[in-house]
Scaffold this active site. Structure first.
Site, mmCIF file in Angstrom:
data_model
loop_
_atom_site.group_PDB
_atom_site.id
_atom_site.type_symbol
_atom_site.label_atom_id
_atom_site.label_comp_id
_atom_site.label_asym_id
_atom_site.label_seq_id
_atom_site.Cartn_x
_atom_site.Cartn_y
_atom_site.Cartn_z
ATOM 1 N N HIS A 42 1.004 -1.356 -0.044
ATOM 2 C CA HIS A 42 0.350 0.207 -0.154
ATOM 3 C C HIS A 42 0.882 1.158 0.034
ATOM 4 O O HIS A 42 0.706 1.864 -0.441
ATOM 5 C CB HIS A 42 -0.721 -0.190 1.149
ATOM 6 C CG HIS A 42 -2.500 -1.400 0.728
ATOM 7 N ND1 HIS A 42 -3.625 -0.739 1.441
ATOM 8 C CD2 HIS A 42 -1.861 -1.991 0.902
ATOM 9 C CE1 HIS A 42 -4.620 -1.425 0.644
ATOM 10 N NE2 HIS A 42 -3.575 -2.792 0.784
ATOM 11 N N ASP A 43 1.627 1.187 0.427
ATOM 12 C CA ASP A 43 2.458 2.467 0.728
ATOM 13 C C ASP A 43 3.635 2.173 -1.275
ATOM 14 O O ASP A 43 2.940 2.950 -1.434
ATOM 15 C CB ASP A 43 4.051 2.088 1.112
ATOM 16 C CG ASP A 43 5.007 4.232 1.250
ATOM 17 O OD1 ASP A 43 4.557 4.203 0.315
ATOM 18 O OD2 ASP A 43 5.919 3.702 1.661
ATOM 19 N N ASP A 50 7.655 5.188 -0.038
ATOM 20 C CA ASP A 50 7.913 6.261 0.464
ATOM 21 C C ASP A 50 7.618 6.965 2.162
ATOM 22 O O ASP A 50 7.607 8.438 2.928
ATOM 23 C CB ASP A 50 7.988 8.189 -1.013
ATOM 24 C CG ASP A 50 7.117 8.298 -0.896
ATOM 25 O OD1 ASP A 50 5.858 7.263 -0.215
ATOM 26 O OD2 ASP A 50 6.107 9.174 -1.189
ATOM 27 N N SER A 169 -1.561 -15.640 1.333
ATOM 28 C CA SER A 169 -1.625 -17.507 1.470
ATOM 29 C C SER A 169 -1.760 -17.020 2.950
ATOM 30 O O SER A 169 -1.483 -17.856 3.625
ATOM 31 C CB SER A 169 -0.774 -18.311 0.996
ATOM 32 O OG SER A 169 -0.055 -19.284 1.261
ATOM 33 N N ASP A 218 -6.682 -18.725 3.631
ATOM 34 C CA ASP A 218 -5.572 -20.095 3.938
ATOM 35 C C ASP A 218 -6.280 -20.921 4.871
ATOM 36 O O ASP A 218 -5.628 -21.048 6.263
ATOM 37 C CB ASP A 218 -4.645 -19.971 3.219
ATOM 38 C CG ASP A 218 -3.964 -21.401 3.358
ATOM 39 O OD1 ASP A 218 -4.436 -21.862 3.149
ATOM 40 O OD2 ASP A 218 -2.454 -20.862 2.904
ATOM 41 N N THR A 221 -2.633 -23.700 5.629
ATOM 42 C CA THR A 221 -1.549 -23.048 5.798
ATOM 43 C C THR A 221 -1.780 -21.644 6.383
ATOM 44 O O THR A 221 -0.997 -20.364 5.155
ATOM 45 C CB THR A 221 -0.167 -23.234 5.073
ATOM 46 O OG1 THR A 221 -0.193 -22.331 3.979
ATOM 47 C CG2 THR A 221 0.030 -24.947 5.306
HETATM 48 CA CA LIG Z 1 -0.570 -20.148 3.526
HETATM 49 CA CA LIG Z 2 3.704 5.975 -1.222
#
Ligand SMILES: [Ca+2]
Ligand SMILES: [Ca+2]
Ligand code: HEM
Length: 300
Positions: A42-43, A50, A169, A218, A221
């Site tokens: 998300h950055d 940054d 996952s 998941d 695992t």
């Molecule tokens: Ca997994």
């Molecule tokens: Ca950013």
């Protein structure tokens, strides 16, 4: 330019300190390892790696953390702990952007993912891009065409895109992002037995027993960053529409099958993709600053 071990002279223990803290936090709250990964995504996909993501609402800055796409993101307060440990060792030296990158790298390793070589030397932004987050980060029900064009535009090829979605996952999805596939009619691309399980986890909207309900991504695992994700989506057990679409789009499905069959191949591609992601448009030299507090731009 970003380089390996950028802090080798200015703060030789920087990477070790991050790793120590990430490990300590993982031992107390294993979900922190999951959060670091989503935070990096998300950055970096929003303009640049940054640390624009980490800014709080203050002094005219509107935080990216409050945008719709940041729904259910967690663990931001742990950045403060890591930054504090680094400031104690070497004040004003290690950027928050590099903390975002290094924590993701170390979190991945703790989750049983690949060991990733990661460059450092990023500077922190002085601005936030809150208004653009919802256009720059795909939505959970976007078409694969939209997802691929967005990822391609930042240098992530199709194979890297398929590998990065493998982050699902581990972690969870809240019912608000699932119920539209269950009610009033079950999405036919969902595995029927899994749909029953999900209906049990996620009652129809308005009938929830608890305010916040979710399902793990998941079930086999849940805490391991492995290729079970690809086996699951091939079995109709993807929770998000974008997860399931990977199996039907002819551009992505060959990679899904390959990753489902070979965990080492998945890990190799995941490591490559995370490196590309972590190097999107870094701010270098005086293009940015080294924030003293990751939540606020420096005041001089
Ligand atoms: Ca997994
Ligand atoms: Ca950013
Ligand atoms: C098309 C791309 C993507 C979309 C639309 C997407 C969307 C989402 C959504 C809707 C959630 C669940 C939020 C909730 O209901 O709690 C989620 C969780 C998560 N995503 Fe993604 N994601 C994408 C790609 C990625 C990538 C590239 C990464 C990291 C490399 C990532 C890492 C995670 C993780 C770790 C979680 C679980 C978070 C937790 O349990 O706290 N995602 N994602």
């Amino acid at each position: 330019e970003l380089q390996l071990n950028y802090y080798s002279e200015s703060c030789p223990r920087a990477e070790e300190i991050v790793k120590e803290q990430v490990t300590k936090l993982y031992d107390k709250h294993y979900t922190t390892a999951i959060s670091w990964m989503r935070n990096l995504f998300h950055d970096c996909i929003v303009k640049s790696c940054d640390a624009s993501l980490l800014l709080d609402n203050a002094n005219g800055i509107e935080s990216e953390k409050n945008s719709d796409r940041s729904f259910a993101m967690r663990g931001f307060r742990y950045f403060d702990i890591i930054k504090e440990a680094l400031e104690n060792e070497c004040p004003n030296t290690v950027s928050c952007a590099d903390i975002v990158a290094l924590t993701a790298r170390d979190g991945v390793a703790l989750l049983g993912g690949p060991k990733i070589e990661m460059k450092t030397g990023r500077k922190d932004s002085k601005v936030s891009y809150a208004a653009e987050v919802d256009t720059l980060i795909p939505n959970h029900n976007d078409s694969m065409a939209t997802v691929l064009s967005r990822f391609h535009s930042v240098g992530l090829d199709t194979e890297a895109t398929v590998a990065l979605l493998g982050a699902h996952s581990v972690g969870r999805v809240h019912c608000v992002n699932i119920v539209h596939r269950l009610y009033p009619k079950v999405d036919p691309t969902l595995n029927p037995a899994h749909a029953e399980y999900l209906k049990h986890r996620c009652p129809p909207p308005g009938k929830e027993k608890k305010p916040v309900e979710y399902s793990r991504n998941d079930l086999t695992t849940p805490l391991v960053l492995d290729n079970m994700y690809y086996k699951n989506i091939l079995d109709g057990k993807g929770l998000l529409i974008v997860d399931q679409e990977l199996t039907t789009d002819p551009r992505t499905s060959p990679f899904v099958k390959k990753m489902a069959a070979d965990n080492d191949y998945f890990h190799h591609q995941f490591a490559r993709a995370l490196r590309i992601l972590s190097e999107i448009n870094p701010l270098l030299g005086d293009q940015g600053e080294i924030r003293k507090d990751c939540r606020f731009v420096n005041t001089h």
